[in-house]
Design a protein around this motif. Structure first.
Motif, PDB file in Angstrom:
ATOM      1  N   GLU A  50       1.070  -1.275  -0.368  1.00 23.49           N
ATOM      2  CA  GLU A  50      -0.129   0.171  -0.287  1.00 23.49           C
ATOM      3  C   GLU A  50       0.534   1.106   0.354  1.00 23.49           C
ATOM      4  O   GLU A  50       0.526   2.641  -0.279  1.00 23.49           O
ATOM      5  CB  GLU A  50      -0.805   0.222   1.361  1.00 23.49           C
ATOM      6  N   ASP A  51       2.014   1.187  -0.079  1.00 28.28           N
ATOM      7  CA  ASP A  51       2.985   2.834   0.142  1.00 28.28           C
ATOM      8  C   ASP A  51       3.075   2.714  -1.249  1.00 28.28           C
ATOM      9  O   ASP A  51       4.108   2.100  -2.546  1.00 28.28           O
ATOM     10  CB  ASP A  51       4.610   1.903   0.547  1.00 28.28           C
ATOM     11  N   ALA A  52       2.414   3.377  -2.183  1.00 27.11           N
ATOM     12  CA  ALA A  52       2.266   3.620  -3.549  1.00 27.11           C
ATOM     13  C   ALA A  52       3.746   4.817  -3.296  1.00 27.11           C
ATOM     14  O   ALA A  52       4.607   4.394  -4.755  1.00 27.11           O
ATOM     15  CB  ALA A  52       1.839   5.171  -3.777  1.00 27.11           C
ATOM     16  N   ALA A  53       4.330   5.161  -2.868  1.00 31.14           N
ATOM     17  CA  ALA A  53       5.217   6.032  -3.851  1.00 31.14           C
ATOM     18  C   ALA A  53       6.367   5.105  -3.474  1.00 31.14           C
ATOM     19  O   ALA A  53       7.696   4.903  -4.362  1.00 31.14           O
ATOM     20  CB  ALA A  53       6.407   7.328  -2.232  1.00 31.14           C
ATOM     21  N   GLU A  54       7.131   4.409  -2.939  1.00 33.18           N
ATOM     22  CA  GLU A  54       7.772   2.636  -2.598  1.00 33.18           C
ATOM     23  C   GLU A  54       7.790   2.084  -4.050  1.00 33.18           C
ATOM     24  O   GLU A  54       8.798   1.798  -4.689  1.00 33.18           O
ATOM     25  CB  GLU A  54       7.529   2.101  -1.474  1.00 33.18           C
ATOM     26  N   ALA A  55       5.988   1.501  -4.369  1.00 34.10           N
ATOM     27  CA  ALA A  55       5.636   1.029  -5.392  1.00 34.10           C
ATOM     28  C   ALA A  55       6.218   1.426  -6.753  1.00 34.10           C
ATOM     29  O   ALA A  55       7.237   1.338  -7.496  1.00 34.10           O
ATOM     30  CB  ALA A  55       4.398   0.746  -5.361  1.00 34.10           C
ATOM     31  N   ALA A  56       6.304   2.921  -6.842  1.00 32.81           N
ATOM     32  CA  ALA A  56       6.291   3.831  -8.072  1.00 32.81           C
ATOM     33  C   ALA A  56       7.651   3.530  -7.667  1.00 32.81           C
ATOM     34  O   ALA A  56       8.597   3.443  -8.972  1.00 32.81           O
ATOM     35  CB  ALA A  56       6.395   5.584  -8.065  1.00 32.81           C
ATOM     36  N   ARG A  57       8.553   3.892  -7.706  1.00 29.66           N
ATOM     37  CA  ARG A  57      10.176   3.951  -6.754  1.00 29.66           C
ATOM     38  C   ARG A  57      10.072   2.187  -7.510  1.00 29.66           C
ATOM     39  O   ARG A  57      11.002   2.527  -8.606  1.00 29.66           O
ATOM     40  CB  ARG A  57      10.980   3.649  -5.664  1.00 29.66           C
ATOM     41  N   PHE A  58       9.798   1.346  -7.247  1.00 30.36           N
ATOM     42  CA  PHE A  58      10.086  -0.174  -7.611  1.00 30.36           C
ATOM     43  C   PHE A  58       9.833  -0.159  -9.090  1.00 30.36           C
ATOM     44  O   PHE A  58      10.993  -0.594 -10.356  1.00 30.36           O
ATOM     45  CB  PHE A  58       9.684  -1.264  -6.985  1.00 30.36           C
ATOM     46  N   ALA A  59       8.885   0.532  -9.820  1.00 32.85           N
ATOM     47  CA  ALA A  59       7.816   0.757 -10.865  1.00 32.85           C
ATOM     48  C   ALA A  59       8.788   1.378 -12.071  1.00 32.85           C
ATOM     49  O   ALA A  59       9.712   1.078 -13.274  1.00 32.85           O
ATOM     50  CB  ALA A  59       6.753   1.232 -10.904  1.00 32.85           C
ATOM     51  N   ARG A  60       9.606   2.455 -11.963  1.00 39.18           N
ATOM     52  CA  ARG A  60      10.190   2.756 -12.485  1.00 39.18           C
ATOM     53  C   ARG A  60      11.916   2.242 -12.658  1.00 39.18           C
ATOM     54  O   ARG A  60      12.718   2.801 -13.478  1.00 39.18           O
ATOM     55  CB  ARG A  60      11.085   4.900 -11.932  1.00 39.18           C
ATOM     56  N   THR A  61      12.182   1.998 -11.390  1.00 40.08           N
ATOM     57  CA  THR A  61      13.972   1.056 -12.072  1.00 40.08           C
ATOM     58  C   THR A  61      13.481  -0.570 -11.989  1.00 40.08           C
ATOM     59  O   THR A  61      14.395  -1.945 -11.930  1.00 40.08           O
ATOM     60  CB  THR A  61      14.363   1.173  -9.946  1.00 40.08           C
ATOM     61  N   LEU A  62      12.345  -0.832 -12.477  1.00 41.33           N
ATOM     62  CA  LEU A  62      12.229  -2.085 -13.120  1.00 41.33           C
ATOM     63  C   LEU A  62      13.146  -2.859 -14.147  1.00 41.33           C
ATOM     64  O   LEU A  62      13.682  -1.937 -15.345  1.00 41.33           O
ATOM     65  CB  LEU A  62      10.691  -2.371 -14.217  1.00 41.33           C
ATOM     66  N   ASP A  63      13.789  -3.970 -13.517  1.00 36.39           N
ATOM     67  CA  ASP A  63      14.280  -4.326 -14.185  1.00 36.39           C
ATOM     68  C   ASP A  63      13.581  -5.216 -15.388  1.00 36.39           C
ATOM     69  O   ASP A  63      13.311  -6.908 -15.166  1.00 36.39           O
ATOM     70  CB  ASP A  63      15.522  -5.575 -13.593  1.00 36.39           C
ATOM     71  N   ALA A  64      13.583  -4.653 -16.969  1.00 34.96           N
ATOM     72  CA  ALA A  64      12.647  -5.902 -18.331  1.00 34.96           C
ATOM     73  C   ALA A  64      13.555  -7.297 -18.174  1.00 34.96           C
ATOM     74  O   ALA A  64      12.814  -8.232 -18.487  1.00 34.96           O
ATOM     75  CB  ALA A  64      13.072  -5.528 -19.007  1.00 34.96           C
ATOM     76  N   SER A  65      14.277  -7.049 -17.867  1.00 31.58           N
ATOM     77  CA  SER A  65      15.195  -9.264 -17.790  1.00 31.58           C
ATOM     78  C   SER A  65      14.777 -10.058 -16.986  1.00 31.58           C
ATOM     79  O   SER A  65      14.832 -11.232 -17.047  1.00 31.58           O
ATOM     80  CB  SER A  65      16.637  -8.728 -17.916  1.00 31.58           C
ATOM     81  N   THR A  66      13.637  -9.386 -15.491  1.00 36.19           N
ATOM     82  CA  THR A  66      12.814 -10.063 -14.510  1.00 36.19           C
ATOM     83  C   THR A  66      12.029 -10.737 -15.107  1.00 36.19           C
ATOM     84  O   THR A  66      10.974 -10.900 -14.493  1.00 36.19           O
ATOM     85  CB  THR A  66      14.147  -9.517 -14.122  1.00 36.19           C
ATOM     86  N   LEU A  67      11.013 -10.322 -16.069  1.00 36.87           N
ATOM     87  CA  LEU A  67       9.694 -10.483 -16.535  1.00 36.87           C
ATOM     88  C   LEU A  67       9.574 -11.935 -17.500  1.00 36.87           C
ATOM     89  O   LEU A  67       8.588 -11.781 -17.030  1.00 36.87           O
ATOM     90  CB  LEU A  67      10.072  -9.353 -17.657  1.00 36.87           C
ATOM     91  N   SER A  68      10.874 -12.776 -17.380  1.00 37.25           N
ATOM     92  CA  SER A  68       9.933 -14.098 -17.379  1.00 37.25           C
ATOM     93  C   SER A  68      10.605 -14.548 -16.265  1.00 37.25           C
ATOM     94  O   SER A  68      10.216 -15.562 -15.997  1.00 37.25           O
ATOM     95  CB  SER A  68      10.958 -14.318 -18.600  1.00 37.25           C
ATOM     96  N   ASP A  69      10.810 -14.021 -14.923  1.00 35.10           N
ATOM     97  CA  ASP A  69      10.519 -14.663 -13.589  1.00 35.10           C
ATOM     98  C   ASP A  69       9.431 -15.465 -13.574  1.00 35.10           C
ATOM     99  O   ASP A  69       8.295 -15.411 -13.409  1.00 35.10           O
ATOM    100  CB  ASP A  69      10.621 -14.184 -12.483  1.00 35.10           C
TER     101      ASP A  69
END
Ligand code: DC
Length: 208
Positions: A50-69
């Motif tokens: 529920e921490d919007a700021a923290e979730a947005a931080r992860f969204a901005r730094t998302l590593d696209a190479s982990t999307l097939s995890d």
């Protein structure tokens, strides 16, 4: 050609989108995996979903190479993804990645909740996949059981209903059909029949 495929959880949109992309030789992006990856990362960090700021931080730094995890498909991750997906900051951070993906390929199929309405409103073909709630819950239940997950049908049904409610009723880019989307009801259709129906819709569009 850009094809947008939207719909609720377990409607069959992912299987359909993947098949359509392979059939036409188009790139494919499962946009739910972006929200799932943000949820996974925030859970691993120990922060609150529920921490919007923290979730947005992860969204901005998302590593696209982990999307097939494969962990992105774990039960609970879809529900957690639906929680972080309600934050406009998270959606904004993921928007450009999705648009850049569609632009970079000669053609692409993207599936999600808001592809036809928000991400790619100019997509040539939009398909909104629906199916009765009980049928979607049964499909998801069978999928989880075949993976050895200890779930009950009632539990899966409750989670699907909760996700529908959250995804359809959030203020930011809620799940809904674009005005120019073709609605495809897969309640009584198997994978092959749904694929054939989608090809017919796309073919009719191309011959216009
Ligand atoms: O498609 P999926 O079930 O993997 O998506 C997981 C969650 O991510 C979904 O419940 C809501 C969110 N989502 C979204 O808000 N917008 C998208 N385009 C894709 C997914």
């Amino acid at each position: 050609m850009i094809i947008a495929i939207d719909g609720p959880a377990a409607s069959g949109k992912g299987t359909l989108a993947r098949r359509i992309a392979a059939h036409y030789g188009l790139a494919y992006l499962d946009t739910g995996s972006l929200y799932r990856a943000v949820a996974r990362d925030i859970r691993h960090s120990g922060a609150s979903l529920e921490d919007a700021a923290e979730a947005a931080r992860f969204a901005r730094t998302l590593d696209a190479s982990t999307l097939s995890d494969p962990g992105l498909r774990d039960p609970g991750v879809g529900d957690a993804a639906s929680i972080v997906a309600k934050f406009p900051e998270v959606r904004q951070a993921l928007l450009e990645f999705q648009r850049a993906f569609a632009r970079s390929a000669p053609g692409a199929v993207l599936d999600g909740r808001d592809i036809g309405t928000v991400v790619l409103p100019d997509a040539e073909v939009k398909i909104f996949v629906v199916a009765d709630t009980e049928v979607r819950a049964r499909r998801r239940y069978n999928e989880l059981v075949s993976r050895g997950e200890p779930v009950t049908y009632e539990g899966v049904l409750a989670v699907i209903k909760g996700r529908d409610d959250r995804d359809m009723n959030r203020a930011a880019a809620p799940l809904k059909a674009a005005a120019d989307a073709h609605v495809l009801d897969t309640t009584t259709l198997g994978v092959e029949a749904a694929f054939a129906a989608a090809l017919a819709l796309i073919g009719a569009h191309q011959s216009r």
